[in-house]
Write a protein that holds these residues in place. Structure first.
Motif, PDB file in Angstrom:
ATOM      1  N   GLY A   9       5.747   9.145  -2.421  1.00 34.80           N
ATOM      2  CA  GLY A   9       6.871  10.455  -2.225  1.00 34.80           C
ATOM      3  C   GLY A   9       5.444  11.413  -1.627  1.00 34.80           C
ATOM      4  O   GLY A   9       5.501  10.663  -0.544  1.00 34.80           O
ATOM      5  N   SER A  10       5.534  12.444  -1.641  1.00 34.98           N
ATOM      6  CA  SER A  10       4.897  13.517  -0.171  1.00 34.98           C
ATOM      7  C   SER A  10       3.749  14.340  -0.821  1.00 34.98           C
ATOM      8  O   SER A  10       3.851  14.663  -1.932  1.00 34.98           O
ATOM      9  N   VAL A  11       2.503  14.431  -0.367  1.00 39.34           N
ATOM     10  CA  VAL A  11       1.770  15.230  -0.905  1.00 39.34           C
ATOM     11  C   VAL A  11       0.628  15.167   0.305  1.00 39.34           C
ATOM     12  O   VAL A  11       0.982  15.427   1.327  1.00 39.34           O
ATOM     13  N   GLN A  12       0.019  16.580  -0.178  1.00 37.56           N
ATOM     14  CA  GLN A  12      -0.683  17.314   1.579  1.00 37.56           C
ATOM     15  C   GLN A  12      -1.910  15.905   0.955  1.00 37.56           C
ATOM     16  O   GLN A  12      -2.474  15.776   0.094  1.00 37.56           O
ATOM     17  N   PRO A 100      -1.717 -16.366   3.164  1.00 40.59           N
ATOM     18  CA  PRO A 100      -2.443 -17.098   3.600  1.00 40.59           C
ATOM     19  C   PRO A 100      -3.942 -17.494   2.595  1.00 40.59           C
ATOM     20  O   PRO A 100      -4.188 -18.378   2.422  1.00 40.59           O
ATOM     21  N   SER A 101      -4.088 -16.252   2.600  1.00 44.82           N
ATOM     22  CA  SER A 101      -5.508 -15.692   1.961  1.00 44.82           C
ATOM     23  C   SER A 101      -5.320 -14.198   2.238  1.00 44.82           C
ATOM     24  O   SER A 101      -4.987 -13.651   2.560  1.00 44.82           O
ATOM     25  N   CYS A 102      -6.341 -13.212   1.371  1.00 45.65           N
ATOM     26  CA  CYS A 102      -6.141 -12.220   1.033  1.00 45.65           C
ATOM     27  C   CYS A 102      -7.482 -11.078   2.337  1.00 45.65           C
ATOM     28  O   CYS A 102      -7.199 -10.982   2.995  1.00 45.65           O
ATOM     29  N   ARG A 103      -8.231 -12.343   3.296  1.00 45.07           N
ATOM     30  CA  ARG A 103      -9.006 -11.943   3.618  1.00 45.07           C
ATOM     31  C   ARG A 103      -7.994 -12.075   5.315  1.00 45.07           C
ATOM     32  O   ARG A 103      -7.996 -11.153   5.738  1.00 45.07           O
ATOM     33  N   ALA A 104      -7.200 -13.124   4.918  1.00 43.33           N
ATOM     34  CA  ALA A 104      -6.438 -13.102   6.195  1.00 43.33           C
ATOM     35  C   ALA A 104      -5.203 -11.995   6.743  1.00 43.33           C
ATOM     36  O   ALA A 104      -5.285 -11.257   6.677  1.00 43.33           O
ATOM     37  N   PHE A 105      -4.493 -11.591   5.190  1.00 45.62           N
ATOM     38  CA  PHE A 105      -3.649 -10.945   5.325  1.00 45.62           C
ATOM     39  C   PHE A 105      -4.650  -9.181   5.516  1.00 45.62           C
ATOM     40  O   PHE A 105      -3.101  -8.004   5.902  1.00 45.62           O
ATOM     41  N   ILE A 106      -5.596  -8.828   5.469  1.00 42.99           N
ATOM     42  CA  ILE A 106      -5.672  -7.316   6.045  1.00 42.99           C
ATOM     43  C   ILE A 106      -5.726  -7.229   7.483  1.00 42.99           C
ATOM     44  O   ILE A 106      -5.335  -6.624   7.892  1.00 42.99           O
ATOM     45  N   VAL A 107      -5.921  -9.040   8.150  1.00 46.13           N
ATOM     46  CA  VAL A 107      -5.732  -8.590   9.643  1.00 46.13           C
ATOM     47  C   VAL A 107      -4.667  -9.074   9.622  1.00 46.13           C
ATOM     48  O   VAL A 107      -4.270  -8.080  10.304  1.00 46.13           O
ATOM     49  N   VAL A 108      -3.819 -10.098   9.282  1.00 42.72           N
ATOM     50  CA  VAL A 108      -2.586 -10.540   9.498  1.00 42.72           C
ATOM     51  C   VAL A 108      -1.692 -10.194   8.571  1.00 42.72           C
ATOM     52  O   VAL A 108      -2.293 -11.287   7.888  1.00 42.72           O
ATOM     53  N   PRO A 109      -1.022  -9.077   8.237  1.00 43.26           N
ATOM     54  CA  PRO A 109      -0.209  -9.379   6.710  1.00 43.26           C
ATOM     55  C   PRO A 109       0.693  -9.328   6.628  1.00 43.26           C
ATOM     56  O   PRO A 109       1.885  -8.955   6.575  1.00 43.26           O
ATOM     57  N   VAL A 110       0.879 -10.523   6.445  1.00 35.62           N
ATOM     58  CA  VAL A 110       2.171 -11.670   5.704  1.00 35.62           C
ATOM     59  C   VAL A 110       1.893 -12.282   5.313  1.00 35.62           C
ATOM     60  O   VAL A 110       0.849 -12.472   4.274  1.00 35.62           O
ATOM     61  N   GLY A 111       3.267 -12.346   4.076  1.00 33.85           N
ATOM     62  CA  GLY A 111       3.636 -12.876   2.869  1.00 33.85           C
ATOM     63  C   GLY A 111       5.066 -14.289   2.744  1.00 33.85           C
ATOM     64  O   GLY A 111       5.428 -13.977   3.219  1.00 33.85           O
ATOM     65  N   HIS A 112       4.422 -14.690   1.956  1.00 36.21           N
ATOM     66  CA  HIS A 112       5.923 -15.723   1.764  1.00 36.21           C
ATOM     67  C   HIS A 112       6.682 -14.482   1.018  1.00 36.21           C
ATOM     68  O   HIS A 112       8.116 -14.982   1.185  1.00 36.21           O
ATOM     69  N   TYR A 113       6.395 -13.645  -0.047  1.00 38.91           N
ATOM     70  CA  TYR A 113       7.431 -12.297  -0.503  1.00 38.91           C
ATOM     71  C   TYR A 113       7.467 -11.541  -0.040  1.00 38.91           C
ATOM     72  O   TYR A 113       6.093 -10.931  -0.381  1.00 38.91           O
ATOM     73  N   TRP A 114       8.324 -10.148  -0.144  1.00 40.54           N
ATOM     74  CA  TRP A 114       7.962  -9.511   0.396  1.00 40.54           C
ATOM     75  C   TRP A 114       8.743  -8.146  -0.711  1.00 40.54           C
ATOM     76  O   TRP A 114      10.486  -9.110  -0.907  1.00 40.54           O
ATOM     77  N   GLY A 115       8.957  -6.919  -0.900  1.00 41.04           N
ATOM     78  CA  GLY A 115       9.772  -6.221  -1.580  1.00 41.04           C
ATOM     79  C   GLY A 115      10.173  -5.015   0.128  1.00 41.04           C
ATOM     80  O   GLY A 115       9.658  -4.985   0.682  1.00 41.04           O
ATOM     81  N   GLU A 116      11.082  -4.354  -1.109  1.00 37.69           N
ATOM     82  CA  GLU A 116      11.397  -3.310  -0.517  1.00 37.69           C
ATOM     83  C   GLU A 116       9.664  -1.989   0.037  1.00 37.69           C
ATOM     84  O   GLU A 116       9.599  -2.359  -1.645  1.00 37.69           O
ATOM     85  N   GLY A 117      10.068  -0.954   0.690  1.00 39.64           N
ATOM     86  CA  GLY A 117       8.766  -0.682   0.447  1.00 39.64           C
ATOM     87  C   GLY A 117       9.548   1.310  -0.165  1.00 39.64           C
ATOM     88  O   GLY A 117      10.180   1.178  -0.562  1.00 39.64           O
ATOM     89  N   THR A 118       7.884   1.701   0.005  1.00 38.43           N
ATOM     90  CA  THR A 118       8.340   2.509  -0.628  1.00 38.43           C
ATOM     91  C   THR A 118       7.397   3.474   0.103  1.00 38.43           C
ATOM     92  O   THR A 118       6.202   3.642   0.561  1.00 38.43           O
ATOM     93  N   GLN A 119       8.146   4.936   0.520  1.00 40.85           N
ATOM     94  CA  GLN A 119       7.829   6.120   1.173  1.00 40.85           C
ATOM     95  C   GLN A 119       6.331   7.247   0.352  1.00 40.85           C
ATOM     96  O   GLN A 119       7.030   7.064  -0.490  1.00 40.85           O
ATOM     97  N   VAL A 120       5.259   7.171   2.157  1.00 38.17           N
ATOM     98  CA  VAL A 120       4.328   8.494   1.846  1.00 38.17           C
ATOM     99  C   VAL A 120       3.838   9.395   2.557  1.00 38.17           C
ATOM    100  O   VAL A 120       3.775   8.133   3.876  1.00 38.17           O
ATOM    101  N   THR A 121       4.480  10.095   2.543  1.00 34.79           N
ATOM    102  CA  THR A 121       4.141  10.970   3.078  1.00 34.79           C
ATOM    103  C   THR A 121       3.286  12.059   3.148  1.00 34.79           C
ATOM    104  O   THR A 121       3.294  12.622   1.757  1.00 34.79           O
ATOM    105  N   VAL A 122       2.103  12.149   3.650  1.00 35.82           N
ATOM    106  CA  VAL A 122       1.091  13.419   4.221  1.00 35.82           C
ATOM    107  C   VAL A 122       1.136  14.901   4.529  1.00 35.82           C
ATOM    108  O   VAL A 122       0.948  13.856   5.903  1.00 35.82           O
ATOM    109  N   SER A 123       1.435  15.560   4.836  1.00 38.43           N
ATOM    110  CA  SER A 123       1.446  16.336   5.614  1.00 38.43           C
ATOM    111  C   SER A 123       1.130  17.765   4.585  1.00 38.43           C
ATOM    112  O   SER A 123       1.355  18.031   3.706  1.00 38.43           O
ATOM    113  N   SER A 124       1.019  18.218   4.750  1.00 39.00           N
ATOM    114  CA  SER A 124       0.465  19.958   5.134  1.00 39.00           C
ATOM    115  C   SER A 124       2.067  21.052   5.190  1.00 39.00           C
ATOM    116  O   SER A 124       1.798  22.134   4.500  1.00 39.00           O
TER     117      SER A 124
END
Length: 124
Positions: A9-12, A100-124
């Motif tokens: 969603g949109s938040v300040q 491949p692992s959680c530690r690796a994911f933080i550096v290179v975020p890949v996974g075998h499965y993923w879904g649609e995204g959700t939009q985050v907007t931060v604005s005043s």
């Protein structure tokens, strides 16, 4: 295997949001689950990850202390609680399973499965 992210969603600036990642086709103890984000014109950034085996949590330095990842085994859902949001947190957020692992994911975020995204907007 399906993953469905929601809760954006949109938040300040300074506001909070809680994202949800509903999983189906597998149980949360089977895979590590991570959140990554992608802003327009930028690459993927690993945000956080939770271990399937023991629930250990991992965070990118940019969100440490502000974001909290958790899971509800009964609901088969992973959450990302985001507090003290900043304009630079604006992005489309995705959840992914089986990196491949959680530690690796933080550096290179890949996974075998993923879904649609959700939009985050931060604005005043």
């Amino acid at each position: 295997v399906q993953l469905q992210a929601s809760g954006g969603g949109s938040v300040q600036p300074g506001g909070s949001l809680r994202l949800s990642c509903a999983a189906s086709g597998f149980t949360l103890d089977a895979y590590d689950i991570g959140w990554f984000r992608q802003a327009p014109g930028k690459g993927r950034e690993g945000v956080s990850c939770i271990s399937g085996a023991d629930g250990s949590t991992y965070y990118a330095d940019s969100v440490k202390g502000r974001f909290t990842i958790s899971r509800d085994i009964a609901k088969n859902t992973v959450y990302l609680e985001m507090n003290s949001l900043k304009p630079e947190d604006t992005a489309n957020y995705y959840c992914a399973a089986d990196p491949p692992s959680c530690r690796a994911f933080i550096v290179v975020p890949v996974g075998h499965y993923w879904g649609e995204g959700t939009q985050v907007t931060v604005s005043s």
